[in-house]
Every structure is written in structure tokens, then in C-alpha cells.
Motif scaffolding. Structure first.
Motif, short mmCIF file in Angstrom:
data_model
loop_
_atom_site.label_atom_id
_atom_site.label_comp_id
_atom_site.label_asym_id
_atom_site.label_seq_id
_atom_site.Cartn_x
_atom_site.Cartn_y
_atom_site.Cartn_z
N ALA A 172 15.81 22.00 34.45
CA ALA A 172 17.16 21.81 34.40
C ALA A 172 17.98 22.01 35.72
N LEU A 173 17.51 23.19 36.21
CA LEU A 173 18.46 23.47 37.34
C LEU A 173 17.98 22.59 38.59
N ALA A 174 16.59 21.91 38.50
CA ALA A 174 16.35 21.09 39.59
C ALA A 174 16.95 19.85 39.28
N LEU A 175 17.18 19.24 38.21
CA LEU A 175 17.60 18.08 37.95
C LEU A 175 19.38 18.12 38.30
N LEU A 176 19.87 19.03 38.11
CA LEU A 176 21.27 19.66 38.23
C LEU A 176 21.40 19.49 39.82
N GLU A 177 20.80 19.96 40.49
CA GLU A 177 20.70 20.21 42.06
C GLU A 177 20.61 18.60 42.53
N THR A 178 19.78 17.91 42.03
CA THR A 178 19.42 16.63 42.52
C THR A 178 20.55 15.53 42.08
N VAL A 179 21.13 15.74 40.93
CA VAL A 179 22.29 14.83 40.50
C VAL A 179 23.48 15.38 41.03
N MET A 180 23.77 16.52 41.40
CA MET A 180 25.10 17.05 41.99
C MET A 180 25.15 16.53 43.47
N GLN A 181 23.97 16.25 44.25
CA GLN A 181 24.26 15.61 45.75
C GLN A 181 24.73 14.30 45.62
N ARG A 182 24.69 13.69 44.46
CA ARG A 182 25.10 12.47 44.42
C ARG A 182 26.48 12.11 43.72
N ALA A 207 30.72 12.93 43.79
CA ALA A 207 31.97 13.12 44.43
C ALA A 207 32.22 14.49 43.95
N ASP A 208 32.44 14.43 42.58
CA ASP A 208 33.03 15.72 41.76
C ASP A 208 31.68 16.51 41.06
N PRO A 209 30.99 17.48 41.64
CA PRO A 209 30.10 18.05 41.07
C PRO A 209 30.37 18.69 39.55
N SER A 210 31.69 19.11 39.45
CA SER A 210 32.07 19.67 38.05
C SER A 210 32.05 18.77 37.07
N ARG A 211 31.62 17.46 37.15
CA ARG A 211 31.40 16.30 35.91
C ARG A 211 29.94 16.57 35.16
N VAL A 212 29.18 17.29 35.88
CA VAL A 212 27.76 17.52 35.52
C VAL A 212 27.65 19.12 35.02
N ARG A 213 27.03 19.45 33.83
CA ARG A 213 26.67 20.66 33.55
C ARG A 213 25.45 20.77 32.59
N LEU A 214 25.15 21.97 32.41
CA LEU A 214 24.16 22.17 31.53
C LEU A 214 24.57 22.43 30.14
N ASP A 220 19.48 20.20 28.36
CA ASP A 220 20.33 19.04 28.44
C ASP A 220 21.07 19.24 29.68
N VAL A 221 21.21 18.01 30.69
CA VAL A 221 22.01 18.08 31.73
C VAL A 221 23.12 16.93 31.47
N LEU A 222 24.29 17.32 31.15
CA LEU A 222 25.43 16.41 30.56
C LEU A 222 26.38 15.94 31.85
N LEU A 223 26.52 14.70 31.69
CA LEU A 223 27.45 13.84 32.58
C LEU A 223 28.86 13.68 31.87
N ASP A 224 29.95 14.36 32.35
CA ASP A 224 31.20 14.05 31.54
C ASP A 224 31.00 14.44 30.00
N GLY A 225 30.02 15.36 29.74
CA GLY A 225 29.91 15.77 28.31
C GLY A 225 28.85 14.59 27.55
N ARG A 277 22.20 31.96 37.21
CA ARG A 277 22.29 30.53 37.76
C ARG A 277 22.46 29.60 36.75
N TRP A 278 21.76 29.58 35.45
CA TRP A 278 21.79 28.62 34.56
C TRP A 278 23.05 28.84 33.90
N LEU A 279 23.42 30.05 33.68
CA LEU A 279 24.63 30.47 33.04
C LEU A 279 25.86 29.85 33.59
N ALA A 280 25.73 29.85 34.85
CA ALA A 280 26.92 29.55 35.84
C ALA A 280 27.11 27.99 35.61
N ALA A 281 26.30 27.26 35.28
CA ALA A 281 26.43 25.75 34.92
C ALA A 281 26.60 25.19 33.67
#
Length: 239
Positions: free
Chosen positions: A78-88, A90-97, A102-107, A182-186
Motif C-alpha cells: 500500500a505504501l509503495a502504491l501510495l508513493e507511486t500515485v502521489m507523484q502523479r 497535484a494535490d497528494p492529500s486526495r489519496v489516502r490509505l 486499500d488506497v483511496l482516491l477522494d474516498g 508511516r502507514w498511520l500518517a496516510a
């Protein structure tokens, strides 16, 4: 790092599992990526629907005697996927665990992670809605293309493979506390009201109280007691 692509298969996870069971040696860093999957699977036997242009791939981690708990690989993926998606984004806060993986995009659900044990290996399958979001019963779904141009699948695969290799190395060299922190922070904040349907289909509600050493969910019940849940579906409740 090696990424092999195939036009169509039933399931990349099933393919790698079969090769391991047949005695083939698959080195860490190897990925099998499919253009189409006809029998993709999610957690608890659910079907994972594909769409051309989306990412569907699997990799292998060899489990060593001195490795941290294998269940933690769910957080690693999940953390690897989060990092890969956040690079793409403009607003990384739209993605979380969201627990368990699960990695969620705008919930909304836009990815799936499946871990399976095959002898002394973990096979990790990941599906990501890059271009389109096939429906998932009972869940809102989304694709990265909703936020801009869809990522090119092969470039996404290379970035994900690199991020996963980095996370596996960190998993082996750092403490479990580092991974959980690190997981809890996201993820959803501590105290978030959750409803969990466990692997038996039984529902229990409480507040998110963190993660156990192996990555299991800790739920604080209304009576103040805690329950540790190793598998299940989580829904955030309105406070």
C-alpha cells in the motif's frame, strides 16, 4: 528489476503461483504485467474487473526466516502504491490509505491489493484504475484519469516496481514501528468510527485504535475493550 508483459491471462497472481509451485525460481524485483485479465481476483475471492490501459500485475517476495511478519507486506504494498500515485497528483492529500490494503482516491476505490502465500513466497497482486473505473458492488470507484491525463501503463509499472523494491528493503531494515507510523500518517485518523465485517461476515463497530505488530486492525469497542481483527471489510461511519 524485470517486468514481463503478456497480452492476456486469467490472473497474474495465479500465473506466478503456478510457476513457483512448479519449482521455478522467481527473483525479487520480477513483475508479470497483463494487458487483460479474465479471472482477476480481489480479497476474499471477489472478482477484480479489468479495463485496457489499467495496471494489472503481480510480483514475488521471498520470505526469509529473519523477516518481519509477512502480513506487514500488505502495508508495504500500500505504501509503495501510495508513493507511486502521489507523484502523479497535484494535490497528494486526495489519496489516502484504508485498512487493510486499500488506497483511496477522494474516498473512492481505485486500486486493489491481493497477497497470497505460496510455499516460502508471498505473491502480491496489484490492480490500479489508470484509465477507467469498472464498477465494484457496494463501492464508489474512480480512476486516475478523472484528475487529468491517464498515466501510461508501462511507465506506471516501472515506477511502482521501483517503489515496491524500496519499500521491501525498508521493511527488512527498519522496525515494524517505522512501517506502522508511516502507514498511520496516510490513513484514517485514530479515533475514526469504523464498522468492520470480519472474515466470518460478523459486523462489529468501534473506533480505530491503531495497528498491531503484524498489521492487524485494533478496534476500540464502546465498552472500552479492544478487538484485534486480522481480516475484514472496513467502512467509515459518520461521527
Amino acid at each position: 528489476m524485470q517486468i514481463d508483459t503478456i497480452g492476456e491471462t486469467g490472473s497474474t497472481n495465479a500465473d506466478l503461483a503456478a510457476r513457483l509451485l512448479a519449482g521455478e525460481t522467481l527473483a525479487e524485483g520480477y513483475w508479470l504485467v497483463a494487458d487483460r485479465q479474465t479471472a482477476g481476483r480481489g480479497r476474499q475471492g471477489r472478482q477484480w474487473l479489468d479495463t485496457p490501459g489499467n495496471f494489472m500485475g503481480s510480483t514475488v517476495v521471498t520470505l526469509r526466516a529473519d523477516d518481519p511478519p509477512a502480513m506487514q507486506l500488505s502495508m508495504v504494498a500500500a505504501l509503495a502504491l501510495l508513493e507511486t500515485v502521489m507523484q502523479r497528483l497535484a494535490d497528494p492529500s486526495r489519496v489516502r490509505l484504508k485498512w487493510p490494503n486499500d488506497v483511496l482516491l477522494d474516498g473512492a476505490k481505485f486500486s486493489g491489493i491481493l497477497l497470497e502465500r505460496v510455499k516460502d513466497h508471498a505473491v502480491i497482486g496489484i490492480g490500479v484504475n489508470l484509465v477507467a473505473a469498472p464498477p465494484v458492488e457496494g463501492r464508489e470507484t474512480r480512476a486516475l484519469s478523472a484528475l487529468g491525463p491517464a498515466p501510461q501503463r508501462d511507465a506506471f509499472a516501472r515506477d511502482l516496481a521501483a517503489a515496491f523494491a524500496s519499500e521491501v528493503a525498508r521493511w527488512r531494515s527498519h522496525s515494524g514501528d517505522d512501517l506502522r507510523t508511516r502507514w498511520l500518517a496516510a490513513a484514517h485518523p485514530l479515533g475514526t468510527p469504523l464498522s468492520v465485517h470480519d472474515e466470518r461476515g460478523l459486523a462489529v463497530s468501534g473506533q480505530f485504535a491503531g495497528l498491531a505488530d503484524d498489521g492487524a486492525l485494533i478496534l476500540r469497542l464502546d465498552d472500552g475493550s479492544q478487538r484485534v481483527i486480522h481480516a475484514g471489510d472496513v467502512t467509515e461511519e459518520k461521527a
